[in-house]
Design a protein around this motif. Sequence first.
Motif, short mmCIF file in Angstrom:
data_model
loop_
_atom_site.label_atom_id
_atom_site.label_comp_id
_atom_site.label_asym_id
_atom_site.label_seq_id
_atom_site.Cartn_x
_atom_site.Cartn_y
_atom_site.Cartn_z
N SER A 89 16.22 17.68 26.22
CA SER A 89 17.93 17.52 26.03
C SER A 89 18.77 18.25 26.94
O SER A 89 18.16 19.50 27.43
N ASP A 91 26.45 12.63 34.31
CA ASP A 91 25.57 11.71 33.99
C ASP A 91 24.06 12.05 34.11
O ASP A 91 23.65 12.71 35.10
N THR A 147 20.23 11.54 33.76
CA THR A 147 18.99 10.53 34.05
C THR A 147 17.96 10.91 33.89
O THR A 147 17.50 12.23 34.42
N TYR A 203 22.61 5.67 31.43
CA TYR A 203 23.46 5.11 30.52
C TYR A 203 23.17 3.59 30.41
O TYR A 203 23.54 3.06 28.99
N THR A 249 18.19 2.31 28.68
CA THR A 249 18.06 3.62 27.89
C THR A 249 16.78 3.74 27.45
O THR A 249 16.15 5.09 26.44
N MET A 265 16.22 7.22 25.83
CA MET A 265 17.34 8.01 25.90
C MET A 265 18.60 8.06 24.85
O MET A 265 18.89 6.68 24.27
N THR A 266 19.12 8.93 24.22
CA THR A 266 20.10 8.97 23.37
C THR A 266 21.06 10.02 23.75
O THR A 266 20.83 10.87 24.40
N GLN A 267 22.19 9.70 23.52
CA GLN A 267 23.56 10.53 23.64
C GLN A 267 24.42 10.78 22.50
O GLN A 267 24.67 9.90 21.63
N THR A 272 22.52 14.65 26.45
CA THR A 272 21.73 13.58 26.41
C THR A 272 20.27 14.22 26.05
O THR A 272 19.76 15.10 26.45
#
Length: 377
Positions: free
Chosen positions: A24, A35, A37, A56, A59, A68-70, A75
């Motif tokens: 994270s 951003d 990545t 984004y 994902t 990936m989660t936000q 992130t």
Amino acid sequence: MIQMQKGQKLKLTDLAPDGRFRVSVSAALPEGEADVTCFGVDGAGKLSDDRYFVFYNQTRTPEGAVEMTQSSGTTEFSIDLHRLPAFVQKLVVTVALDGGVTMRKLTRSLLTIKGEREQAEYTFDGDGFQEEKAIILCELYRREELWRCAVVASGFNGGLSALLAHFGGEEVRPAEPAPPVPKVNLSKISLKKSGESHKIDLSKNAGRIHVNLNWDRGRPGLFKTGGDVDLDLACMYRLKNGTQGVIQALGRSFGSASDMPYIRLDGDDRSGAALNGENMDFFRPELIDFAVVFAYIYDGVPNWRSTNARVVLSQEGAPDIEILIDNARSNARFCVLASLTGRDGGLEVRREERFFNGHREVDQHYGFGFRWVAGRK
């Protein structure tokens, strides 16, 4: 809790013995957003398959090895190393800024790697940077069959475009007012060592996989000379319903495009004069349980090193997969170039580069169990 410093390395097995963990990133700014990545790159450090660029707008990777989660400025990437394909040798976590903001504006930010056994943290802020607009925050990489983590925390003044260029891609910006969408140009995936593999996601495939075999021609002339060689492309296959067979010019077993096994060999380049070599198509690749693609020297001196043989598997909307047999020292007539294994809704292509003296040896090694009789073209 492990407090990491810039440049520090650690074994991921110390954090997550099962290969599953979460990364994270909370990048804090007084204005604007960062951003975050994750790039999955090959042994050359290049993003050779853009499906392993997790951001984004994309994902997860095809098999779900990276997701990936936000949430609330953080992130998070859920990672399962055992699900990654073999060609992915490194995962790179990056941070990029847009507009006029640079990394010097970062306030207290945090990188966390949390596994089943332990958690590691790295705290960073703008004091460690100048005018960078994109940074490589950390790298997770294979070395000597083990996965390790390294804190990098350095980057590029050029932002996301420079970051993508570093990994072999480019940023494509659509016309305003739509926001910029990073996209990576497709390029060849080269399987350079025996055992390297790449998984084709058949859910994204148009249906057909095309296989081309080509090689260096012998000396030109009206008659064959000692430098001429005739390579034949062929395959042994087993379908998921248990049907198995051989597709090859020998015995004129060319297969079919419209009926079982939905594999078709397009003629036979007996002289090696055709510029496009020999071609085979898998029209229903989802039916394949296991297959080996091989070439054999039907005529000419069995010297693979002089043929510079190369096979390319191509599919619509995805990079070509290339296998080049450019340093072979074997004088055997048969070379198994690649194996295809149906698995989890995809087809794993593996570089074999194994040499044999005949069909029976190939069969025995891979366990098809055919009965063989003499054949001719």
